[in-house]
Write a protein that holds these residues in place. Structure first.
Motif, short mmCIF file in Angstrom:
data_model
loop_
_atom_site.label_atom_id
_atom_site.label_comp_id
_atom_site.label_asym_id
_atom_site.label_seq_id
_atom_site.Cartn_x
_atom_site.Cartn_y
_atom_site.Cartn_z
N ARG A 170 0.88 -1.19 0.12
CA ARG A 170 0.22 0.14 -0.05
C ARG A 170 0.90 1.23 -0.01
N TYR A 171 2.06 1.27 0.67
CA TYR A 171 2.92 2.38 0.78
C TYR A 171 3.46 2.65 -0.51
N VAL A 172 3.98 1.53 -1.18
CA VAL A 172 4.54 1.57 -2.59
C VAL A 172 3.31 2.25 -3.46
N ALA A 173 2.30 1.64 -3.69
CA ALA A 173 1.15 2.19 -4.43
C ALA A 173 0.85 3.73 -4.04
N THR A 174 0.90 4.08 -3.22
CA THR A 174 0.67 5.72 -2.69
C THR A 174 2.16 6.61 -2.73
N GLY A 175 3.29 5.91 -2.84
CA GLY A 175 4.34 6.92 -2.97
C GLY A 175 4.98 7.00 -1.74
N LYS A 176 4.52 6.28 -0.64
CA LYS A 176 5.01 6.57 0.80
C LYS A 176 6.50 5.56 1.19
N PHE A 177 6.66 4.81 0.09
CA PHE A 177 7.45 3.95 0.11
C PHE A 177 8.58 3.74 -1.04
N PRO A 178 9.82 3.49 -1.16
CA PRO A 178 10.62 3.56 -2.45
C PRO A 178 9.89 2.49 -3.45
N THR A 179 10.02 2.78 -4.55
CA THR A 179 9.55 1.78 -5.66
C THR A 179 10.63 0.63 -6.01
N GLU B 240 19.97 0.39 0.18
CA GLU B 240 20.17 1.91 0.47
C GLU B 240 18.94 2.72 0.36
N ASP B 241 18.03 2.18 -0.37
CA ASP B 241 16.69 2.88 -0.55
C ASP B 241 15.85 2.85 0.81
N VAL B 242 15.89 1.50 1.13
CA VAL B 242 14.97 1.39 2.32
C VAL B 242 15.73 1.72 3.47
N THR B 243 17.06 1.68 3.56
CA THR B 243 17.61 2.24 4.88
C THR B 243 17.45 4.06 4.68
N SER C 46 15.04 8.64 7.15
CA SER C 46 14.25 9.60 6.97
C SER C 46 13.02 9.86 8.03
N ARG C 47 12.32 8.58 8.23
CA ARG C 47 11.26 8.42 9.15
C ARG C 47 11.74 8.60 10.46
N ALA C 48 12.83 8.17 10.94
CA ALA C 48 13.42 8.20 12.22
C ALA C 48 13.68 9.60 12.51
N ASP D 127 14.25 18.39 10.64
CA ASP D 127 13.09 17.93 9.59
C ASP D 127 13.45 18.39 8.22
N ALA D 128 14.41 18.86 7.84
CA ALA D 128 14.83 19.34 6.55
C ALA D 128 16.17 18.82 5.95
N ALA D 129 16.81 17.59 6.65
CA ALA D 129 18.05 17.22 6.66
C ALA D 129 18.05 16.58 4.80
N ALA D 130 19.34 16.87 4.37
CA ALA D 130 19.30 16.57 2.96
C ALA D 130 19.61 14.92 3.22
N PRO D 131 19.63 14.33 2.08
CA PRO D 131 19.98 12.91 1.89
C PRO D 131 21.39 12.68 2.59
N ASP D 132 22.35 13.50 2.01
CA ASP D 132 23.80 13.32 2.44
C ASP D 132 24.04 13.49 3.68
N ASP D 133 23.12 14.40 4.38
CA ASP D 133 23.35 14.45 5.92
C ASP D 133 22.88 13.20 6.63
N LEU D 134 21.85 12.64 6.20
CA LEU D 134 21.17 11.37 6.51
C LEU D 134 22.39 10.21 6.48
N GLN D 135 22.88 10.43 5.36
CA GLN D 135 23.88 9.28 5.08
C GLN D 135 25.18 9.27 6.15
N ALA D 136 25.43 10.63 6.27
CA ALA D 136 26.78 10.83 7.12
C ALA D 136 26.42 10.25 8.61
N LEU D 137 24.91 10.81 8.86
CA LEU D 137 24.56 10.36 10.32
C LEU D 137 24.56 8.65 10.86
#
Length: 96
Positions: free
Chosen positions: A22-31, A45-48, A53-55, A64-74
């Motif tokens: 359902r999340y995939v169908a509604t765009g709430k989870f990676p395709t 890496e997409d699921v991680t 991002s949810r955490a 709340d506005a962290a860039a993907p690179d910031d999340l990866q570094a974290l």
């Protein structure tokens, strides 16, 4: 690139497969990615990144506005400890 099967992605995300679909169908989870004709899988890496991002939004809130690179570094700073604290159910999935 490691691909997760639906049951692996479901366990890692901590949700039933029906919710994952359902999340995939509604765009709430990676395709998922198609491979071998009709099989699908999710890049680990997409699921991680989705989990992080949810955490950040739900548990930390301050980024709340962290860039993907910031999340990866974290995540790279202390992956085992951070994963165990944020996603206790997903740690057992490992490198399946």
């Amino acid at each position: 690139m490691e691909l997760l099967k639906e049951d692996q992605a479901s366990v890692m995300a901590g949700m039933p497969r029906s919710t994952l679909r359902r999340y995939v169908a509604t765009g709430k989870f990676p395709t998922p990615i198609k491979y071998d004709g009709w099989h699908v899988g999710w890049r680990r890496e997409d699921v991680t990144a989705w989990l992080l991002s949810r955490a950040v939004v739900e548990d930390v809130g301050a980024l709340d506005a962290a860039a993907p690179d910031d999340l990866q570094a974290l995540f790279e700073a202390c992956p085992d400890e951070l994963a165990a604290r944020l996603f206790p159910r997903s740690v057992a999935v490992g490198g399946a």
